[in-house]
Each structure stands twice: as C-alpha cells, then as structure tokens.
Design an enzyme around this catalytic site. Sequence first.
Site, short mmCIF file in Angstrom:
data_model
loop_
_atom_site.label_atom_id
_atom_site.label_comp_id
_atom_site.label_asym_id
_atom_site.label_seq_id
_atom_site.Cartn_x
_atom_site.Cartn_y
_atom_site.Cartn_z
N SER A 74 0.83 -1.20 0.00
CA SER A 74 0.00 0.00 0.00
C SER A 74 0.88 1.26 0.00
CB SER A 74 -0.96 -0.09 1.20
OG SER A 74 -1.96 0.88 1.11
N ASP A 126 -10.36 -3.99 -4.65
CA ASP A 126 -9.67 -3.07 -3.74
C ASP A 126 -10.19 -1.64 -3.92
OD1 ASP A 126 -7.85 -1.48 -2.35
OD2 ASP A 126 -6.12 -2.70 -2.91
N HIS A 162 -8.44 -4.73 -0.26
CA HIS A 162 -7.15 -4.09 0.01
C HIS A 162 -6.23 -4.93 0.90
CE1 HIS A 162 -4.46 -0.74 -0.11
NE2 HIS A 162 -4.44 -0.62 1.21
C1 MLT Z 1 -1.43 6.02 -0.11
O1 MLT Z 1 -1.77 7.04 0.46
O2 MLT Z 1 -0.26 5.71 -0.31
C2 MLT Z 1 -2.52 5.13 -0.55
O3 MLT Z 1 -3.74 5.76 -0.43
C3 MLT Z 1 -2.53 3.85 0.17
C4 MLT Z 1 -2.54 4.03 1.65
O4 MLT Z 1 -3.47 4.59 2.22
O5 MLT Z 1 -1.61 3.60 2.30
#
Ligand code: MLT
Length: 203
Positions: free
Chosen positions: A102, A152, A183
Amino acid sequence: MKHLYNEGRTNNNTTFLLLHGTGGTEQDLLPIAEFIDPTANVLSVRGSILENGMPRFFKRLAEGVFDEADLIARTEQLNDFIAKAANDYGFNRQKVIAIGYSNGANIAGSLLFHHENSLRGAILHHPMVPRRGIELPNLAGANVLITAGKQDPMCPPEEAEDLHDMLENADAQVETFWTEGGHQLVQEEVNRAKQWYEQHITK
Ligand code: MLT
C-alpha cells in the site's frame, strides 16, 4: 530514518527493503521477508510522516491524492538512506529488492519512477501510480511483481494496470497477480511473491 537491519546469510546477496502500509511499523513485513527468503538481509524502514499518529512514507492531501512535492522529497531521502545503509551495514546496493504494501508499495514505485538503479526489483502489494505525466528512467534489468485485489477500493484495479504499463514501457520486466479480494494482503499473494522471487531473482 527509524529502521531495523538484520543481516542474512553471507552467501546471499539480496537485501529486502521493507516498506509498510499506512499506520504500520518496520515490524509488519518481517514475516513476509522471512517467508520469501529467510537467508536475505533485511532493511526495514518506518515511514517518517505521521498522519493522525499513523506512520506513512509521504504526505497526502486526501485518500489517494498525493502531495507530489513531499513524495518527491521523501523518495529522494529514502534513496539516500538506502545508499547510506548499504555503506554502514556493508550490503550490496545493486541487489536491493523492495517489498512494499500500500503506502509502502507507493514509495517503492516512486523510487523506480525517479531514481535509475535504485532497486534491482520490487514486490508491490496493492500499489497505485505514484505520479503521472513524467518520463521514467530506463528500468531495463529491474523485475517487478505487482499484486492487486480486483475489489480493492483504495488501490483500484486501473491503478495497478496503469502502473504495470508504465513500468513495462520503461523496460522493466513486470508481472501482475490478481486476487478476487480487496485491500487486505492475503496469503496467495505472498505465495506468488515467493514463486516470483525464486523464478526471477534467485535462479
Ligand atoms: C497512499 O496514500 O499511499 C494510498 O492511499 C494507500 C494508503 O493509504 O496507504
């Protein structure tokens, strides 16, 4: 940067760079590194941004909307940190494989987008496109595995598809593995990562 380093077996040249998701720590991905290759060195970093107390690797303006200037600055900082760590701990800077989830996958993608030879390869679990409208460096010789969930909501399938195409257009060798899930990081992705690593990195 706050981090931990575990030296692997000396006959293994690979160093895993572990990059957690939002709200995680440098401990989170240790079991995955251990599962994929228990003999590799591990450099696991904690994101230095806090969003409501949750560590991240760069700022965002809203969910899925990145603060580009901060992303660029933090990516450079991480790239410099890897070089310093390679020097301090004595690992091979040319053999770093990122494993990111992520937000951690997004900064790993950003390393590839902005710094040639920053990574030998990357396992990107649930990534997004870090930045659009820029020319990528030549990524020939880099192997990338993307794993993504068809349901996701945070990292929609088009993001993984676009990222795949952008990296491939920059000459990286890219593979995408899909799950039916959302996710959350699930075992079948980690199993695929281990197979991919054995096929492309250690063979
Ligand atoms: C990010 O901000 O990098 C993406 O939205 C994924 C997350 O929330 O970690």
